[in-house]
Design a protein around this motif. Structure first.
Motif, PDB file in Angstrom:
ATOM      1  N   LEU A  48       0.805  -1.215   0.000  1.00 52.19           N
ATOM      2  CA  LEU A  48       0.000   0.000   0.000  1.00 52.19           C
ATOM      3  C   LEU A  48       0.839   1.266   0.000  1.00 52.19           C
ATOM      4  N   ILE A  55      -1.848  -0.072  -6.290  1.00 50.66           N
ATOM      5  CA  ILE A  55      -2.507  -0.887  -5.269  1.00 50.66           C
ATOM      6  C   ILE A  55      -3.451  -1.882  -5.916  1.00 50.66           C
ATOM      7  N   PHE A 137      -8.363  -0.482   0.763  1.00 49.63           N
ATOM      8  CA  PHE A 137      -6.935  -0.256   0.609  1.00 49.63           C
ATOM      9  C   PHE A 137      -6.653   1.247   0.535  1.00 49.63           C
TER      10      PHE A 137
END
Length: 348
Positions: A48, A55, A137
């Motif tokens: 990340l 990502i 995320f």
């Protein structure tokens, strides 16, 4: 979603609409002991740190299969006595393969402790069923969050948007949402979960009883909103799924922590013969407004209220803290409700 993150302990209904996710294995007659999307952290080195596009690519490369997620959780977690987190607890839960970029296009305080986000997800391959959650995320945050979607699938179909509501905790994704997230912030999301309501037009008509505690309202609000969309479709077209009645039982500490009050009451007023709600507050210290008072009961939700709605046509969806979900699911079993008619998801 840790009081804003769901744990996946559930009995999946043994009816047709719960078995239509791609690659869904046979979960009938099984409890999923995957666990909650909790407050502890899974560190994913390197995943990340880049922009959202990177990502999405890197997360997709994990293949989002059960074995890949399980391998990730087993090999990347630092040993400690802390609680396991979202990815660990949901390691055995089916996820979609699509990881999609999303942009924050709206934010507001839903309560003193809960922030509501609206995300724009342009990816046409991104879809979800009412009641499911997303892996969340965040660029620069090495912990993956997990948050139930509280909007209807219809909002995504029409406007490419989803809504989340996240309680403030010290979990890094929740901290980021409350303290750093701004309009146009970019994240990535992936859908997962076996707790959902997705009837097809020819399926048998069912009544729904939705039992929510605290921020456990999120996936149940999605189901409630989806039910309202089905009612509108039936009224407008004279076709589509013929849903029965929907009763929402919702308990929180006080009226300020009863999330989405206006949205819920608007649906009750729009469909008075189909949708009803009973709102409970356990620690109210201020006067209850006149508009809310007809729907409020002071004190905990009692099992007799739930038992009054038991029938062979009724499905029960429960989402809240573990003691609450354990209690009501057990009470329903003791009242001879078939296990396949009880779906629950725990919040930590």
């Amino acid at each position: 979603m840790s009081l804003s993150q769901p744990a996946i302990y559930l009995m999946t209904p043994k009816i047709s609409w719960t078995s239509k996710m791609r690659s869904l294995p046979d979960y009938q007659h099984r409890h999923q002991n995957g666990g909650a999307m909790g407050c502890a952290a899974v560190m994913i080195p390197g995943l990340l740190r880049g922009p959202v596009g990177a990502i999405c690519t890197q997360a997709a490369s994990l293949r989002s299969t059960r074995s890949a997620v399980c391998h990730l959780s087993l090999t990347s977690v630092m040993k400690s006595k802390r609680k396991t987190d979202h990815l660990e607890r949901t390691a055995n839960v089916v996820r979609q393969e699509v990881v999609s970029a999303a942009k924050v296009c709206g934010a507001a305080n839903e309560s003193p402790s809960v922030k509501r986000l609206r995300l724009l997800v342009a990816d046409k391959d991104f879809s979800f069923k009412a009641g499911q959650w997303v892996d969340f995320f965040i660029p620069g945050v090495s912990v993956v969050g997990g948050f139930s979607i509280c909007s209807s699938p219809r909002l995504l179909e029409q406007e490419r948007m989803i809504d989340l509501a996240v309680k403030y905790t010290n979990h890094p994704p929740a901290l980021w949402i409350h303290n750093q997230c701004t309009l146009d912030s970019e994240v990535a999301v992936r859908v997962g979960g076996e707790f959902f309501f997705d009837p097809q037009p020819a399926d048998a008509s069912r009544n729904l009883v939705l039992i929510a505690g605290g921020v456990g309202i999120n996936p149940l609000l999605s189901i409630l909103r989806h039910s309202a969309d089905l009612l509108r479709e039936r009224a407008n077209k004279g076709s589509g799924y013929d849903i029965g009645t929907i009763k929402l039982f919702y308990s929180a500490k006080n009226t300020s922590e009863l999330l989405f009050k206006k949205n819920i009451l608007d649906l009750v007023n729009e469909f008075p013969e189909k949708i009803a709600c009973s709102l409970h507050v356990t620690k109210q210290t201020t006067q209850i407004s006149a508009a809310l008072k007809p729907y409020i009961t002071e004190g905990r939700l009692m099992e007799q209220e739930i038992r009054d709605h038991i029938s062979k046509e009724t499905l029960f969806y429960i989402c809240g803290p573990p003691p609450m979900t354990d209690f009501f699911s057990k009470q329903l079993e003791n009242s001879h409700v078939p296990k396949e008619h009880i779906c629950f998801e725990k919040w930590w």
